[in-house]
Design a protein around this motif. Structure first.
Motif, PDB file in Angstrom:
ATOM      1  N   TYR A  45      -2.988  13.686  -2.248  1.00  0.00           N
ATOM      2  CA  TYR A  45      -2.793  12.241  -2.242  1.00  0.00           C
ATOM      3  C   TYR A  45      -1.469  11.901  -1.578  1.00  0.00           C
ATOM      4  O   TYR A  45      -0.430  12.501  -1.879  1.00  0.00           O
ATOM      5  N   LYS A  46      -1.500  10.924  -0.681  1.00  0.00           N
ATOM      6  CA  LYS A  46      -0.293  10.452  -0.011  1.00  0.00           C
ATOM      7  C   LYS A  46       0.313   9.295  -0.814  1.00  0.00           C
ATOM      8  O   LYS A  46      -0.335   8.277  -1.038  1.00  0.00           O
ATOM      9  N   GLU A  95       4.190  -2.992   4.512  1.00  0.00           N
ATOM     10  CA  GLU A  95       3.104  -3.183   5.468  1.00  0.00           C
ATOM     11  C   GLU A  95       2.786  -1.895   6.214  1.00  0.00           C
ATOM     12  O   GLU A  95       1.616  -1.580   6.468  1.00  0.00           O
ATOM     13  N   ILE A  98       0.641   0.357   4.174  1.00  0.00           N
ATOM     14  CA  ILE A  98      -0.767  -0.064   4.211  1.00  0.00           C
ATOM     15  C   ILE A  98      -1.413   0.422   5.506  1.00  0.00           C
ATOM     16  O   ILE A  98      -2.506   1.007   5.504  1.00  0.00           O
ATOM     17  N   THR A  99      -0.743   0.196   6.625  1.00  0.00           N
ATOM     18  CA  THR A  99      -1.273   0.599   7.933  1.00  0.00           C
ATOM     19  C   THR A  99      -1.514   2.103   7.990  1.00  0.00           C
ATOM     20  O   THR A  99      -2.512   2.559   8.561  1.00  0.00           O
ATOM     21  N   ASN A 100      -0.610   2.872   7.384  1.00  0.00           N
ATOM     22  CA  ASN A 100      -0.706   4.328   7.413  1.00  0.00           C
ATOM     23  C   ASN A 100      -1.588   4.890   6.304  1.00  0.00           C
ATOM     24  O   ASN A 100      -1.668   6.102   6.116  1.00  0.00           O
ATOM     25  N   LYS A 101      -2.257   3.999   5.592  1.00  0.00           N
ATOM     26  CA  LYS A 101      -3.299   4.348   4.625  1.00  0.00           C
ATOM     27  C   LYS A 101      -2.816   5.332   3.548  1.00  0.00           C
ATOM     28  O   LYS A 101      -3.458   6.347   3.279  1.00  0.00           O
ATOM     29  N   TYR A 102      -1.681   5.001   2.949  1.00  0.00           N
ATOM     30  CA  TYR A 102      -1.254   5.763   1.776  1.00  0.00           C
ATOM     31  C   TYR A 102      -2.235   5.508   0.638  1.00  0.00           C
ATOM     32  O   TYR A 102      -2.857   4.446   0.559  1.00  0.00           O
ATOM     33  N   ASP A 103      -2.363   6.488  -0.238  1.00  0.00           N
ATOM     34  CA  ASP A 103      -3.258   6.344  -1.384  1.00  0.00           C
ATOM     35  C   ASP A 103      -2.623   5.519  -2.494  1.00  0.00           C
ATOM     36  O   ASP A 103      -3.328   4.875  -3.278  1.00  0.00           O
ATOM     37  N   VAL A 122      -1.077  -4.747  -0.730  1.00  0.00           N
ATOM     38  CA  VAL A 122      -1.394  -3.343  -1.019  1.00  0.00           C
ATOM     39  C   VAL A 122      -2.653  -3.259  -1.870  1.00  0.00           C
ATOM     40  O   VAL A 122      -3.583  -2.504  -1.572  1.00  0.00           O
ATOM     41  N   ALA A 125      -5.780  -4.177  -0.100  1.00  0.00           N
ATOM     42  CA  ALA A 125      -6.220  -3.142   0.841  1.00  0.00           C
ATOM     43  C   ALA A 125      -6.910  -1.983   0.132  1.00  0.00           C
ATOM     44  O   ALA A 125      -7.315  -1.007   0.785  1.00  0.00           O
ATOM     45  N   ILE A 127      -5.485  -0.054  -2.144  1.00  0.00           N
ATOM     46  CA  ILE A 127      -4.485   0.992  -2.384  1.00  0.00           C
ATOM     47  C   ILE A 127      -3.829   0.735  -3.745  1.00  0.00           C
ATOM     48  O   ILE A 127      -3.525  -0.402  -4.088  1.00  0.00           O
TER      49      ILE A 127
END
Length: 334
Positions: A45-46, A95, A98-103, A122, A125, A127
């Motif tokens: 998980y990121k 932001e 969010i763009t880098n799709k962290y968990d 967040v 999205a 997340i």
């Protein structure tokens, strides 16, 4: 960095935690984490941790504690970002997460009102979001790990009622306007101290944004403008230390009372030296432990939302030696 470990069973629990933190294999998960669904599936998980400002001694302490705690979870990859005490910078970092799709994104707000819309993004999205130190309330679907800022100030204010001399002149150092911790601590001092001590005169009050250098500049002005200052009431240790620095070699201020919040190593040593009166411990290690535990439970589906707090013990000359010993064992004091 300066580190301290405290919980209900202070000595025993600290020993256990210290042993875990000092292990050569810092990445080894605890037994409960070892059986997690994330590890079983091999998923990593990121997690993004967005700090308020690494120049702030407590924020830096907390960021380092979060890094260390994250090493105990084999299925979590943590990235730490510095908001630099700038709303625009911090909002941009949120932001980007969010763009880098962290968990999962953990946000330590600079200004809760400014960061709230971005934390809401967040959640929207899909997340997971956690706000901490200070929590942002009212975001549906977001979790929080924090302390109780009203009580953090109140434990100091209640003893100050008896300690501050009659007809005292005091100065007040505030945190950022709109910050939940700053506002609640100031509200607490008003209700628990100033309303009960109408004889006390505030001869200076300014927002120093948790910053030591800003506090020093205000204190220099107040010293020049007043014949005496009996007490410094600060909403955190960093600003309190700045005020002390200005008058440290002036015998006129040897009996000045100084109150803070955080329990940093610097504050504990100042209490030992008799230059600071008391502080309230805001344990970065305990916050970090709860943050990663909360993150893991959310990420693995064990919980959908968590809101939790840490304690707020008083540190003063009577018990400061205990904390110094703990800090030595943790390596924060040589």
């Amino acid at each position: 960095m300066r580190k301290i470990r405290f919980s209900t069973g202070m000595i025993c629990l600290f020993a256990l935690i210290l042993a875990a933190c000092s292990s050569n294999n810092g990445a080894a998960p605890s037994p409960s984490n070892a059986s997690s669904s994330g590890e079983a599936s091999g998923k990593t998980y990121k997690v993004a941790y967005i700090a308020r400002a690494q120049s702030d001694s407590f924020a830096a302490w907390l960021a380092n504690a979060v890094k260390e705690e994250a090493e105990k979870y084999e299925d979590i990859k943590l990235d730490v970002f510095d908001g630099e005490a700038n709303d625009e910078k911090e909002n941009s970092l949120i932001e980007n997460a969010i763009t880098n799709k962290y968990d999962l994104v953990i946000v330590q707000p600079n200004n809760g009102e400014a960061q709230q819309p971005y934390v809401e993004k967040v959640v929207q999205a899909g997340i997971f979001a956690i706000t901490t130190n200070a929590r942002i309330s009212g975001i549906e679907g977001a979790s929080s790990v924090d302390a109780q800022p009203y009580e953090q100030a109140a434990v100091n204010a209640r003893v100050a009622v008896e300690q501050v001399p009659q007809n005292a002149k005091v100065v007040v150092l505030q945190g950022p306007s709109g910050n939940f911790h700053a506002d609640e601590r100031r509200k607490s001092w008003q209700a628990e101290f100033f309303d009960k001590r109408p004889d006390v005169q505030i001869v200076g009050e300014q927002i120093a944004n948790w910053n030591k250098d800003e506090a020093m500049r205000y204190m220099e002005d107040w010293v020049q403008a007043n014949d005496k200052i009996d007490a410094v009431i600060s909403m955190n240790d960093n600003m309190a230390a700045g005020a002390i620095e200005v008058v440290k070699d002036n015998p006129k201020y040897k009996d000045m009372l100084v109150y803070g919040v955080d329990g940093t190593a610097e504050a504990v040593l100042l209490i030992k030296e008799g230059k600071m009166t008391s502080t309230t411990l805001q344990n970065a290690f305990e916050l970090a432990e709860k943050l990663l535990d909360t993150s893991h439970k959310l990420l693995t589906g064990e919980e959908k939302q968590i809101d939790t707090d840490i304690g707020n013990p008083l540190i003063n000359k009577e018990n400061v030696d205990e904390y110094i010993e703990l800090l030595k064992k943790a390596g924060a004091i040589q």
